[in-house]
Write a protein that holds these residues in place. Sequence first.
Motif, PDB file in Angstrom:
ATOM      1  N   ILE A   1       0.885  -1.394   0.273  1.00 48.61           N
ATOM      2  CA  ILE A   1      -0.071  -0.007  -0.031  1.00 48.61           C
ATOM      3  C   ILE A   1       0.890   1.164   0.106  1.00 48.61           C
ATOM      4  CG2 ILE A   1      -1.780   1.367   1.326  1.00 48.61           C
ATOM      5  CD1 ILE A   1      -2.877  -1.175   2.513  1.00 48.61           C
ATOM      6  N   HIS A   2       0.601   1.969  -0.910  1.00 48.55           N
ATOM      7  CA  HIS A   2       1.422   3.496  -1.182  1.00 48.55           C
ATOM      8  C   HIS A   2       0.554   4.526  -0.888  1.00 48.55           C
ATOM      9  CE1 HIS A   2       4.021   6.267  -4.065  1.00 48.55           C
ATOM     10  NE2 HIS A   2       3.939   6.578  -2.658  1.00 48.55           N
ATOM     11  N   VAL A   3       0.692   5.294   0.114  1.00 47.96           N
ATOM     12  CA  VAL A   3      -0.330   6.500   0.474  1.00 47.96           C
ATOM     13  C   VAL A   3       0.717   7.811   0.417  1.00 47.96           C
ATOM     14  CG1 VAL A   3      -1.745   7.602   2.143  1.00 47.96           C
ATOM     15  CG2 VAL A   3      -1.377   5.010   2.064  1.00 47.96           C
ATOM     16  N   THR A   4      -0.099   8.565  -0.779  1.00 52.27           N
ATOM     17  CA  THR A   4       0.651  10.166  -0.970  1.00 52.27           C
ATOM     18  C   THR A   4      -0.120  10.941  -0.228  1.00 52.27           C
ATOM     19  OG1 THR A   4       1.472   9.360  -3.214  1.00 52.27           O
ATOM     20  CG2 THR A   4       1.432  11.512  -2.665  1.00 52.27           C
ATOM     21  N   VAL A   5       0.721  11.672   0.787  1.00 53.77           N
ATOM     22  CA  VAL A   5      -0.277  12.854   1.444  1.00 53.77           C
ATOM     23  C   VAL A   5      -0.220  14.099   0.712  1.00 53.77           C
ATOM     24  CG1 VAL A   5      -0.287  13.975   3.724  1.00 53.77           C
ATOM     25  CG2 VAL A   5       0.871  11.582   3.703  1.00 53.77           C
ATOM     26  N   LEU A   6      -1.631  14.547   0.602  1.00 49.54           N
ATOM     27  CA  LEU A   6      -2.018  15.855  -0.024  1.00 49.54           C
ATOM     28  C   LEU A   6      -2.178  16.990   0.769  1.00 49.54           C
ATOM     29  CD1 LEU A   6      -3.999  14.258  -3.082  1.00 49.54           C
ATOM     30  CD2 LEU A   6      -1.409  14.654  -3.144  1.00 49.54           C
ATOM     31  N   ASP A   7      -2.293  17.983   0.083  1.00 41.29           N
ATOM     32  CA  ASP A   7      -3.047  19.177   0.889  1.00 41.29           C
ATOM     33  C   ASP A   7      -4.650  19.064   0.822  1.00 41.29           C
ATOM     34  OD1 ASP A   7      -0.554  20.747   1.617  1.00 41.29           O
ATOM     35  OD2 ASP A   7      -0.529  21.385  -0.543  1.00 41.29           O
ATOM     36  N   ALA A   8      -5.323  19.756   1.646  1.00 41.15           N
ATOM     37  CA  ALA A   8      -6.618  19.888   2.306  1.00 41.15           C
ATOM     38  C   ALA A   8      -7.582  19.488   1.195  1.00 41.15           C
ATOM     39  CB  ALA A   8      -6.719  21.433   2.724  1.00 41.15           C
ATOM     40  N   ASN A   9      -8.456  18.311   1.899  1.00 44.31           N
ATOM     41  CA  ASN A   9      -9.657  17.855   1.340  1.00 44.31           C
ATOM     42  C   ASN A   9     -10.478  17.545   2.419  1.00 44.31           C
ATOM     43  OD1 ASN A   9     -11.707  16.966  -0.494  1.00 44.31           O
ATOM     44  ND2 ASN A   9     -10.809  14.988  -0.720  1.00 44.31           N
ATOM     45  N   ASP A  10     -11.480  18.183   2.866  1.00 42.27           N
ATOM     46  CA  ASP A  10     -11.887  17.996   4.074  1.00 42.27           C
ATOM     47  C   ASP A  10     -13.283  17.221   4.256  1.00 42.27           C
ATOM     48  OD1 ASP A  10     -11.707  21.672   4.387  1.00 42.27           O
ATOM     49  OD2 ASP A  10     -10.381  20.168   5.481  1.00 42.27           O
ATOM     50  N   ASN A  11     -13.772  16.956   2.988  1.00 42.94           N
ATOM     51  CA  ASN A  11     -15.093  16.088   3.045  1.00 42.94           C
ATOM     52  C   ASN A  11     -15.019  14.861   1.887  1.00 42.94           C
ATOM     53  OD1 ASN A  11     -17.110  17.527   4.979  1.00 42.94           O
ATOM     54  ND2 ASN A  11     -16.362  19.134   3.249  1.00 42.94           N
ATOM     55  N   ALA A  12     -15.346  13.630   2.442  1.00 45.96           N
ATOM     56  CA  ALA A  12     -15.304  12.400   1.793  1.00 45.96           C
ATOM     57  C   ALA A  12     -16.642  12.252   1.118  1.00 45.96           C
ATOM     58  CB  ALA A  12     -15.120  11.418   2.502  1.00 45.96           C
ATOM     59  N   PRO A  13     -16.726  11.550  -0.217  1.00 41.38           N
ATOM     60  CA  PRO A  13     -17.869  11.508  -0.766  1.00 41.38           C
ATOM     61  C   PRO A  13     -18.897  10.448   0.062  1.00 41.38           C
ATOM     62  CG  PRO A  13     -16.192  10.637  -2.216  1.00 41.38           C
ATOM     63  CD  PRO A  13     -15.582  11.021  -0.886  1.00 41.38           C
ATOM     64  N   VAL A  14     -20.215  10.581   0.140  1.00 43.41           N
ATOM     65  CA  VAL A  14     -21.103  10.076   0.732  1.00 43.41           C
ATOM     66  C   VAL A  14     -22.418   9.469  -0.299  1.00 43.41           C
ATOM     67  CG1 VAL A  14     -22.770   9.842   2.541  1.00 43.41           C
ATOM     68  CG2 VAL A  14     -20.716  11.283   2.865  1.00 43.41           C
ATOM     69  N   PHE A  15     -22.413   8.098  -0.026  1.00 45.30           N
ATOM     70  CA  PHE A  15     -23.399   7.658  -0.905  1.00 45.30           C
ATOM     71  C   PHE A  15     -24.759   7.783  -0.405  1.00 45.30           C
ATOM     72  CE2 PHE A  15     -20.226   5.059  -3.164  1.00 45.30           C
ATOM     73  CZ  PHE A  15     -20.737   4.876  -4.445  1.00 45.30           C
ATOM     74  N   THR A  16     -25.792   7.900  -1.299  1.00 45.48           N
ATOM     75  CA  THR A  16     -27.273   8.233  -0.664  1.00 45.48           C
ATOM     76  C   THR A  16     -27.633   6.808  -0.087  1.00 45.48           C
ATOM     77  OG1 THR A  16     -28.019   7.505  -2.913  1.00 45.48           O
ATOM     78  CG2 THR A  16     -27.641   9.827  -2.600  1.00 45.48           C
ATOM     79  N   LYS A  17     -27.065   5.686  -0.427  1.00 51.62           N
ATOM     80  CA  LYS A  17     -27.347   4.448   0.245  1.00 51.62           C
ATOM     81  C   LYS A  17     -25.993   3.698   0.503  1.00 51.62           C
ATOM     82  CE  LYS A  17     -32.168   3.877  -2.237  1.00 51.62           C
ATOM     83  NZ  LYS A  17     -32.809   3.087  -2.980  1.00 51.62           N
ATOM     84  N   THR A  18     -26.359   2.704   1.513  1.00 50.40           N
ATOM     85  CA  THR A  18     -25.200   1.818   1.740  1.00 50.40           C
ATOM     86  C   THR A  18     -25.356   0.704   0.914  1.00 50.40           C
ATOM     87  OG1 THR A  18     -25.896   0.987   3.561  1.00 50.40           O
ATOM     88  CG2 THR A  18     -24.586   2.555   3.853  1.00 50.40           C
TER      89      THR A  18
END
Length: 439
Positions: A225-242
Amino acid sequence: MEMVDRTMGLQVLLFISIMYLTSVLGQVSYSIPEEMSKGSVIGNIAQDLGFDRKRLTSGKARIFTGDSAEYIELDRERGVLLIKEKIDREALCGQTTPCALHFQVILQNPMELYAVAVEITDINDNTPIFEKSEMKFKISESAVIGAKLLLERAIDPDVGMNSLQSYFLTNTDHFVLKLKDQPDGEKIVEMVLQKSLDRERQDEIFLVLTAVDGGEPNLSGTAQIHVTVLDANDNAPVFTKTAYKATILENSPRGTVITRVSASDADKGSNSKITYSISNTAADVRHMFEINELNGDLISKSNVDYEKARYYQIHVQASDEGGLTDSCTITVDVIDINDNKPVINIMSQTNVIPEDSKPATVVTMVNIQDLDSGDNGKVNCAINDHIPVTLKPTSNNFFNLVTDSDLDREIASQYNITVTCSDEGVPSLSSSVTLTLQI
């Protein structure tokens, strides 16, 4: 004169054979592990059915498997069942348990039919495998504690304790694993942020995800797993249904839009732009469905067949341009249509019968199969009128044609018997076969 005597002798022998013609139904079951080598003994079928093995030879014993592949053969001389082809439980049954082969052993003189079931048990012969050996993510340094990154699941075709049991994450103090149980028994694997990120201190993080099964000894597979750290993104997407539910008719044309999923992101600009993708879904399912990455439409890529799979579960990921994600599942139920005719299998047949044969003499054994479900797979059979033969069910999908009255060769020396089988689908599909019986 000599020819007449010989003919009478043959008639007497045939009469004796028909006198003892009968149908006996029995059943025996075996359990064997998969991957047994070719020629391995499954069991002593003669002994287990309670008769001398010479009966297999005298009765010209044979195996009837319907439309299934022939993995098993019968050794008449030894009275045993043998492995004809090495059996891979995963190729035969996939995740279905229990996994079993069902067939019949048929004998002549008299006619007898025995049902045999061979359960194929799993061995731990598959290692958990990640289809992607490396997973890459981008995440903002301002991501809040609890932010989730959806990881690819490992695939292990084994079942029970031999299947995938757990995951481990190494080389990190920023993330922990979270497993979410799904209705299909699988687990959604998420990596959850537990410690704030600082791009100025560490702009890349490398981790190892390990999947372990429960076999003895256990087997494992890994992915980087390779994680690149970026600058600010405050909100994640949210599906209308799970969880979404949808249906599709089998044999629907390619390109059919099945349903649409939708997610939203409270960010502005490029961080609110969402793309959709299918993830954590078996490769064979991904070959059958695709998702429009812009609007979330789920689309069929090939024809679905109810007889092969009655439903599909698809995992969809929504990603924003800042690297945050959310996930949902789509369960697609396949609706059966009446696309299979009944299949009539002649198991055993007598073409000539003496006129003084007793009523209830068996002349033919018949097996009926229809791959459809519900009313589409319910089959009714009948024969033509004005013949001294009737159709009697003996067990599920098996019938005997038996005489139901005295025969008189001077009245009729030959009968043409037409067996017609129709399912209860709308419209109904039918098949027929014509047999000739001489008196």
